[in-house]
Motif scaffolding. Structure first.
Motif, mmCIF file in Angstrom:
data_model
loop_
_atom_site.group_PDB
_atom_site.id
_atom_site.type_symbol
_atom_site.label_atom_id
_atom_site.label_comp_id
_atom_site.label_asym_id
_atom_site.label_seq_id
_atom_site.Cartn_x
_atom_site.Cartn_y
_atom_site.Cartn_z
ATOM 1 N N SER A 148 0.896 -1.277 0.030
ATOM 2 C CA SER A 148 -0.086 0.157 0.018
ATOM 3 C C SER A 148 0.950 1.368 0.039
ATOM 4 O O SER A 148 2.047 1.251 0.252
ATOM 5 C CB SER A 148 -0.917 0.076 1.395
ATOM 6 N N HIS A 208 4.498 -0.336 4.016
ATOM 7 C CA HIS A 208 3.823 0.838 3.280
ATOM 8 C C HIS A 208 4.988 1.475 2.385
ATOM 9 O O HIS A 208 6.083 1.791 2.919
ATOM 10 C CB HIS A 208 3.040 1.686 4.206
ATOM 11 N N ASP A 236 -3.246 4.821 -1.096
ATOM 12 C CA ASP A 236 -4.305 4.279 -0.275
ATOM 13 C C ASP A 236 -4.569 5.108 1.119
ATOM 14 O O ASP A 236 -5.623 4.626 1.670
ATOM 15 C CB ASP A 236 -3.639 2.716 0.376
#
Length: 322
Positions: free
Chosen positions: A2, A26, A69
């Protein structure tokens, strides 16, 4: 993997969030205009495959290529020294900047987290402060530019949630301290530590009996991450409920630094009393019942431990600049 955008990402809190999100797997896009943040805070991430830095003001046209995201909006002067030096910019980043960040989150279908503040409560008439309290704020006072910018940002965030169905989170952040604070940012912990390390009087405003509650940065980042990953839409207090007076904090700092000074049991540093600034809150303590219930979160680091870690950081900073 993400992908998250952090505005104000080289600042004190933003840079720690860059670290945490990368640790959690991430990819991070860090956006900052460097008006108050220090690029040194993210220098260790240079060249990291999961990190990208963009120098830009969030109040300008905001375009990020590729998917997102999460959008975490942390861009804003956050200390009295900064927001009183940059009053118009503070109001613009809370209004225009929040609008731009929300618009980007909407376009990308991203979850949005707003870094709000305990200052939305102003000089509170209830104690401790709970999320349902609307506050006691002077909109035209010397702190109004920061207080009202954050209150507006909260209102716009909820408007996007209700009108556009945007997935939003609001963190009301209470006093936080730790490594990567600037030594001259006007915050009480960094002021006290750096004054004591330079063997200067610690500046205490008013009678020093006004109360504060200080959360160590690692605890705060844990709370923010849990909020980001939760389903809680309403504002959540994130801070340490352990309350004490400013004069007590001054003595804690003096004791901690005196105990760390080689060959010395006490410093010659004293305390200098100065007039209390207008609208300075007399009390500040979060009720974190909601964070405990919804996030399973509460602070772990005690003030004595956190001060030692922060003092060591500033000691190294002073030694490096000498």
């Amino acid at each position: 993997m993400s992908r998250a955008l952090i505005t104000g990402g080289v600042g004190f809190l933003g840079s720690h969030l860059c670290d945490r999100l990368i640790e959690e797997g991430h990819e991070v896009v860090c956006l900052d205009n460097l008006s108050t943040g220090r690029i040194d805070n993210v220098a260790h991430l240079g060249g990291h495959d999961a990190f990208r830095f963009i120098k830009q003001d969030v109040t300008e046209y905001l375009y990020i290529d590729g998917p997102l995201d999460y959008v975490l909006h942390f861009a804003s002067p956050a200390s009295p020294v900064d927001y009183q030096r940059l009053p118009i910019q503070t109001l613009k980043v809370g209004s225009l900047g929040t609008h731009k960040a929300l618009g980007l989150a909407k376009a990308k279908g991203a979850r949005f987290l707003l870094a709000s503040t305990s200052e939305v409560y102003g000089d509170p008439l209830i104690h401790p402060q709970r999320e349902e309290y609307w506050g006691n704020v002077n909109p035209i006072g010397p702190r109004g530019m920061y207080d009202e910018a954050k209150r507006f940002a909260e209102a716009m965030t909820m408007a996007y949630h209700r009108y556009h169905g945007l997935d939003t989170r609001i963190a009301r952040i209470f006093n936080t301290y730790g490594p990567r604070m600037r030594p001259n940012d006007g915050r009480v912990v960094s002021n006290f530590i750096n004054q004591a390390l330079r063997d200067e009087p610690l500046t205490v405003y008013g009678d020093g009996l006004q109360t504060r509650s200080f959360c160590y940065v690692s605890d705060l980042v844990e709370g923010l991450y849990r909020l980001l990953m939760s389903d809680e839409v309403n504002p959540v207090n994130v801070g340490n409920p352990n309350e004490f007076t400013v004069i007590e904090l001054a003595h804690m700092v003096l004791k901690s630094i005196g105990g760390q000074s080689a060959g010395s049991t006490a410093l010659t540093t004293g305390i200098e009393i100065c007039p209390l600034p207008l609208d300075d809150p007399r009390v500040r303590q979060p009720d974190i019942g909601l964070a405990r219930a919804k996030l399973g979160w509460e602070p772990k680091v005690q003030i004595a431990e956190g001060l030692v870690l922060t003092i060591e950081y500033f000691r190294k900073q002073l030694e490096g600049s000498s």
